[in-house]
Enzyme design. Structure first.
Site, short mmCIF file in Angstrom:
data_model
loop_
_atom_site.label_atom_id
_atom_site.label_comp_id
_atom_site.label_asym_id
_atom_site.label_seq_id
_atom_site.Cartn_x
_atom_site.Cartn_y
_atom_site.Cartn_z
N GLY A 1 -26.86 -5.89 28.55
CA GLY A 1 -27.48 -4.53 28.88
C GLY A 1 -28.71 -4.32 28.08
N GLU B 1 -31.11 -2.15 29.75
CA GLU B 1 -31.99 -1.55 30.51
C GLU B 1 -32.43 -0.31 30.77
OE1 GLU B 1 -29.64 -3.96 31.22
OE2 GLU B 1 -30.60 -5.64 32.25
N THR C 1 -30.74 -10.16 29.46
CA THR C 1 -32.18 -9.30 29.58
C THR C 1 -32.58 -9.31 28.09
OG1 THR C 1 -31.48 -7.75 31.24
CG2 THR C 1 -33.44 -7.31 30.12
N TYR D 1 -32.66 -14.66 29.42
CA TYR D 1 -33.48 -14.49 30.30
C TYR D 1 -35.07 -15.06 30.58
CZ TYR D 1 -31.23 -10.67 33.47
OH TYR D 1 -30.56 -9.99 34.31
N ARG E 1 -37.36 -8.21 35.64
CA ARG E 1 -37.18 -8.33 34.35
C ARG E 1 -36.93 -9.70 33.78
NH1 ARG E 1 -31.18 -6.70 35.07
NH2 ARG E 1 -31.84 -7.50 36.98
N HIS F 1 -25.33 -14.81 40.71
CA HIS F 1 -25.53 -13.42 41.58
C HIS F 1 -25.89 -13.81 42.85
CE1 HIS F 1 -25.48 -12.25 37.50
NE2 HIS F 1 -26.76 -12.57 37.15
N ARG G 1 -26.00 -11.31 45.70
CA ARG G 1 -26.57 -10.06 45.47
C ARG G 1 -27.26 -9.29 46.65
NH1 ARG G 1 -29.34 -9.97 40.32
NH2 ARG G 1 -29.60 -7.67 40.65
N ASP H 1 -19.70 -12.03 35.08
CA ASP H 1 -20.63 -11.49 34.39
C ASP H 1 -20.12 -10.55 33.49
OD1 ASP H 1 -24.03 -9.95 35.40
OD2 ASP H 1 -23.55 -11.30 33.88
N SER I 1 -24.61 -5.79 31.81
CA SER I 1 -24.80 -4.66 32.43
C SER I 1 -24.85 -4.93 33.93
CB SER I 1 -26.09 -4.07 31.80
OG SER I 1 -27.29 -4.85 32.16
#
Ligand SMILES: CC(C)C[C@H](NC(=O)C[C@H](N)C(=O)O)C(=O)O
Ligand SMILES: [Zn+2]
Ligand SMILES: [Zn+2]
Length: 385
Positions: free
Chosen positions: A67, A69, A98, A129, A162, A223, A226, A283, A287
Site C-alpha cells: 500500500g 498509495e 508500489t 513494481y 504507478r 491481476h 481486473r 494479493d 492494497s
C-alpha cells in the site's frame, strides 16, 4: 510422531477415492486403501465425510504489508500466521509492490524466515513494481543464484500509472536475467508481472515473446481478471501456452467497474480447456486502491489471503469440478514456481494438506506434517499473536 488420516476422500488434485494417508515426519509416507500401523504410536485423524486437498500455494502475498498509495497512513499491515492458516495456505511467496522504498527486501526476507520458523514454507520475489528493480546484491541474477528464498522477480508493474514506465528493452533484459539465473540455480526465475488497467495490457509481453527467444512461460502476469479487455487478452496469452493469474482479493465496487470475479475467471479458463495455465493468488495484505478517472485515489482496501480458497469454493459451487478448481492453488503454482515437493498428495511429497468438511469449509490444516489447525480450531498462532 506418525499421523494417520483414516478413510478420507483424496483429491491429489486428481480424485483418488477413499484412502488412508500416513504422514511420516514432514513427508507423505503412504497412501493406500488401508494403512495399518501395528504396535507403533500414531496419531489418528478421522477423515470420514471429509476431503483431503494438497496444501494451498499463494504465490503473491505482501507478507510485510504494502500500500501507501494514499500517503503514509495507507501503508497496509504485515500478515499474521493465523490468517494464513485460516486460509489453508501452507506455501506462500512474498512480494513488494508500489512502495519499494519504505518496504525493503531485507524486511521481506526476514518476514519470510519468520513465517518459516512458525511452520509454513515461504519464498520471495526480488524487486518490486519498479525497473530497474531493487535488489539485495545489486543484481537480480546474484539475488536469484545466491539467496535460496528468492525464486523469481516481481511484482514488476506494466500498463499502470504507478509503474516506472519501463521500456520493452528493460523488460527483455530483466526477463533474460531472471531466466538465465533461474536456469543456473535450478529455480523458476519467473517474472511476476503486475498488470494495471492501462489499455496496452499484455502487448509488451506478447511483443517480447514474438521477437526474442524468451519463452512465454518466463512471465507470470497477475491481476489478469481486473478488466474485461485484459481478461480477453489473458485468455489469448494462455492459449499461446502462457500462465495467467487471477487476484481473489476484491471489493464489490471493482466488480461494478468490470473486474471479473476470480471464481468466474477460473471457470471460464477451465471451460476453455486452459486448466493447466491458470492460477489464483490473493494479493493478501496488498492494497486494493480505487482511483477515479483522473487517477485520484478515492478508496483503499486491504487484500486478504482467506479469499484464495473462498474463490475456489465459489467456482465449485458454480459447477466447476473440485479436482480441476483446486489445481489453480496447488499443482499449477507448484509447477510454475518449480516447487518439486509441493502441490500434490503424493508419497514422498511434503505433508502439506488441507481437510475440508462436507460444506467445503476448511477444517484442518497440516504444514510439513505439523497440525496447524484441527476441527476448525487454530492450534498454532504467530509468535506475537
Ligand atoms: C488488483 C488490484 C485490485 C490491487 C492491486 N494491488 C497491488 O498491486 C498491490 C498494491 N499496489 C501494493 O503495493 O500493496 C493494484 O493496486 O492494482
Ligand atoms: Zn499488483
Ligand atoms: Zn500485489
Amino acid at each position: 510422531m506418525l499421523k494417520l488420516i483414516k478413510g478420507i476422500e483424496v483429491y491429489s488434485p486428481k480424485s483418488l477415492g477413499i484412502k488412508d494417508v500416513l504422514i511420516v515426519g514432514d513427508k507423505i509416507g503412504k497412501i493406500d486403501d488401508e494403512v495399518d500401523i501395528l504396535g507403533v504410536e500414531v496419531e489418528i485423524i478421522d477423515g470420514k465425510g471429509k476431503r483431503l486437498l494438497p496444501g494451498f500455494i499463494d504465490s503473491h502475498v505482501h507478507i510485510t504489508g504494502g500500500g501507501g498509495e494514499g500517503g503514509f497512513k495507507t501503508r497496509t499491515p504485515e500478515i499474521v500466521l493465523s490468517d494464513i492458516i485460516k486460509g489453508g495456505i501452507t506455501t506462500i511467496v512474498g512480494t513488494l509492490g508500489t512502495d519499494g522504498i519504505t518496504r525493503s527486501l531485507e524486511n521481506l526476507y526476514a518476514k519470510a524466515k519468520a513465517l518459516e520458523e512458525e511452520g509454513i514454507t515461504t519464498f520471495i520475489y526480488t524487486g518490486s513494481y519498479r525497473v530497474p528493480p531493487v535488489t539485495f546484491t545489486g543484481s537480480i541474477m546474484k539475488d536469484l543464484i545466491l539467496i535460496d528464498k528468492v525464486i523469481g522477480v516481481g511484482e514488476i508493474a506494466l500498463s499502470d500509472h504507478r509503474s516506472s514506465q519501463p521500456t520493452i528493452e528493460e523488460i527483455k533484459r530483466l526477463a533474460a536475467d531472471a531466466r538465465v539465473s533461474g536456469i543456473l540455480s535450478g529455480k523458476a526465475g519467473v517474472v511476476n508481472i503486475h498488470m494495471g488497467d492501462g489499455e496496452k495490457g499484455l502487448d509488451m509481453l506478447m511483443e517480447i515473446v514474438d521477437t526474442t527467444e524468451i519463452p512465454i512461460t518466463q512471465f507470470y502476469p497477475t491481476h489478469v481478471n481486473r478488466n474485461p479487455y485484459l481478461f480477453r487478452q489473458g485468455i489469448e496469452f494462455a492459449k499461446m501456452g502462457g500462465f495467467i493469474d487471477f487476484t481473489t482479493s476484491s471489493d464489490p465496487v471493482f466488480y461494478e467497474e468490470g473486474e471479473i470475479k476470480a471464481s468466474k475467471a477460473l471457470k471460464k479458463c477451465i471451460e476453455d480447456d486452459l486448466e493447466d495455465n491458470v492460477t489464483l493468488t490473493s494479493d493478501g495484505q496488498g492494497s486494493l486502491p480505487k482511483f477515479n478517472e483522473k487517477r485520484e485515489l478515492v478508496g483503499l482496501q486491504v487484500g486478504r489471503v482467506t479469499t484464495l480458497f473462498k474463490e475456489v469454493r465459489d467456482a465449485v459451487f458454480d459447477g466447476v469440478p473440485l479436482e480441476k478448481a483446486i489445481k489453480a492453488i496447488t499443482a499449477n503454482p507448484a509447477k510454475i514456481l518449480k516447487l518439486s515437493s509441493k502441490g500434490y498428495i503424493k508419497e514422498g511429497y511434503d505433508a502439506d494438506m488441507v481437510l475440508i468438511d462436507e460444506e467445503y469449509n476448511i477444517d484442518t490444516v497440516i504444514a510439513k506434517g505439523r497440525i496447524m489447525m484441527k476441527d476448525k480450531t487454530i492450534l498454532t498462532y504467530g509468535t506475537f499473536e
